[in-house]
Design an enzyme around this catalytic site. Structure first.
Site, PDB file in Angstrom:
ATOM      1  CB  SER A  14     -13.634  -5.919   2.315  1.00 14.25           C
ATOM      2  OG  SER A  14     -12.951  -7.097   1.643  1.00 14.25           O
ATOM      3  NE  ARG A  69      22.282  30.657  -0.078  1.00 17.37           N
ATOM      4  CZ  ARG A  69      22.121  31.484  -0.939  1.00 17.37           C
ATOM      5  NH1 ARG A  69      21.736  31.037  -2.342  1.00 17.37           N
ATOM      6  NH2 ARG A  69      22.298  32.745  -1.036  1.00 17.37           N
TER       7      ARG A  69
END
Length: 401
Positions: free
Chosen positions: A276, A316
């Site tokens: 930490s 498409r």
């Protein structure tokens, strides 16, 4: 700003993928695009449409890294168009004339993404194999390590850590089987999915053989054109989510059961890991945290793929296809990262049997209440494991088969 600083994404905000995603990088996808074009030319040769020897010459021709390929892709809406310009610029004229002939950009890009997924999948499966092996070892080792089972977060009845590991093992095996059994198809349909250009170059019978020849060259599955039938993409996305979810179950349990007040399990330690910035006494479960981050991100990406599939209109898609590319790549990145870290996590995972027994005893005889309600006697914790050995053995047999 230096050249290195101009690289957009090295995983700075996605530490779960950092160092594990090279197989799906821009460079890897560009290589796959080139490999697909070579494979397509080989298929043209194998069908008799193109002269023999062109693909070998193409494969042997050094193609320098494409400068500004991403920026040039904006003009045509996909990276295949500028890549073809680069290939043709560096290839002899007689080879360049046959590159991409009869194909369309979606054929190449879809096939390249499936080829990239095929290569990435091999890495994920290798990591899952290690995870499976280690979970099997843990299940066998801890088949007699009693613990408090928890349902809806509360103590319920006694169980064993071996059965817990066997349950996790089964979940990973399911995800592994789904991913391993998934067919990843090549794409070849031509401009509108009809192979009309190949028919013009040869005949209907020859053109009809081309998808199989092309798929074989790539080591992918053969499929009818799937320009707007996007099940191959959604199935792959769902399988990748199954992987991150299965690994997320393990990570979530480890982070919860490793809390200081529970302390039944601990991640492997490594120098500099889990610290930490403000509290030097802490040892954070970083491996579990990173895996959980992947498990939390992945489902929304799969839902995007399904949304794109629903919008694949006409012959498409206009935008839906384009939205798939980064989404699928990110899912592959997360599966690669999570599976790599999970293998490390379970390999070094340790169980504190004394702490598990202590936690089990916190509920006293109340944790034996289920048996008392059925038989009138509480028995002992050992009486509650029931078929746990048989369940563990079944999971081990499946893992080793």
């Amino acid at each position: 700003m230096s050249t290195a600083d101009r690289i957009f994404d090295t995983g700075l905000l996605s530490p779960v993928t950092a160092g594990a995603d090279g197989s799906v990088s821009d460079a890897a996808i560009r290589l796959a695009l080139v490999d697909v074009e070579v494979a397509y030319l080989r298929a043209l040769e194998a069908s008799g449409i193109a002269p023999a020897g062109l693909a070998d010459r193409m494969a042997q021709t050094p193609i320098p890294p494409a400068a500004g390929l991403a920026q040039r892709a904006v003009l045509g809406g996909n990276p295949v168009i500028p890549l073809l310009a680069d290939l043709r610029e560096h290839l002899p004229d007689d080879v360049a004339a046959w590159v991409h002939k009869g194909a369309t950009s979606q054929d190449i890009l879809d096939s390249a993404l499936m080829l990239t997924a095929h290569r990435a999948r091999a890495i994920v499966l290798e990591c899952l194999a290690e995870t499976i092996e280690q979970l099997a070892r843990l299940a066998d080792t801890h088949r007699g390590t009693t613990a408090a089972a928890r349902t809806l977060t509360q103590h319920s009845t006694p169980t064993t850590w071996g059965l817990r590991f066997a349950t996790w093992l089964g979940t990973v095996l399911d995800a592994r089987d789904d991913l391993a059994g998934l067919e990843l198809p090549a794409q070849l349909g031509g401009a509108s999915g009809t192979l009309a250009s190949l028919v013009a170059l040869s005949d209907g019978g020859t053109a009809a053989r081309m998808p199989a020849l092309f798929a074989a060259e790539l080591g992918l599955a053969q499929s009818p054109a799937w320009h707007t039938s996007r099940a191959p993409v959604t199935r792959l996305g769902d399988s990748l989510v199954a992987v991150t979810s299965a690994l997320g179950v393990i990570a979530s349990n480890v982070s919860t059961l490793g809390r200081a007040e529970i302390g039944e399990v601990a991640e492997p330690s490594a120098h500099g890991r889990g610290g930490s910035s403000a509290m030097p006494q802490k040892q954070n479960p970083v491996l579990s945290v990173l895996i959980r981050s992947a498990a939390l991100r992945a489902p929304a990406l799969a839902s995007t793929l399904h949304l794109c599939a629903a919008m694949a209109i006409d012959e498409r898609p206009d935008g839906a296809w384009h939205a798939e590319w980064p989404t699928l790549r990110e899912l592959l990145r997360l599966a690669l990262g999570a599976s790599t870290i999970a293998a490390e996590l379970v390999t070094g995972l340790t169980v504190d049997a004394d702490r598990a027994r202590h936690n089990l005893e916190l509920s006293g005889d109340d944790i034996l209440a289920e048996r008392a309600s059925l038989t009138g006697t509480t028995g002992t914790a050992a009486d509650y494991v029931g078929l746990s050995d048989a369940l563990i053995d079944a999971a081990l047999a499946r893992a080793r088969s």
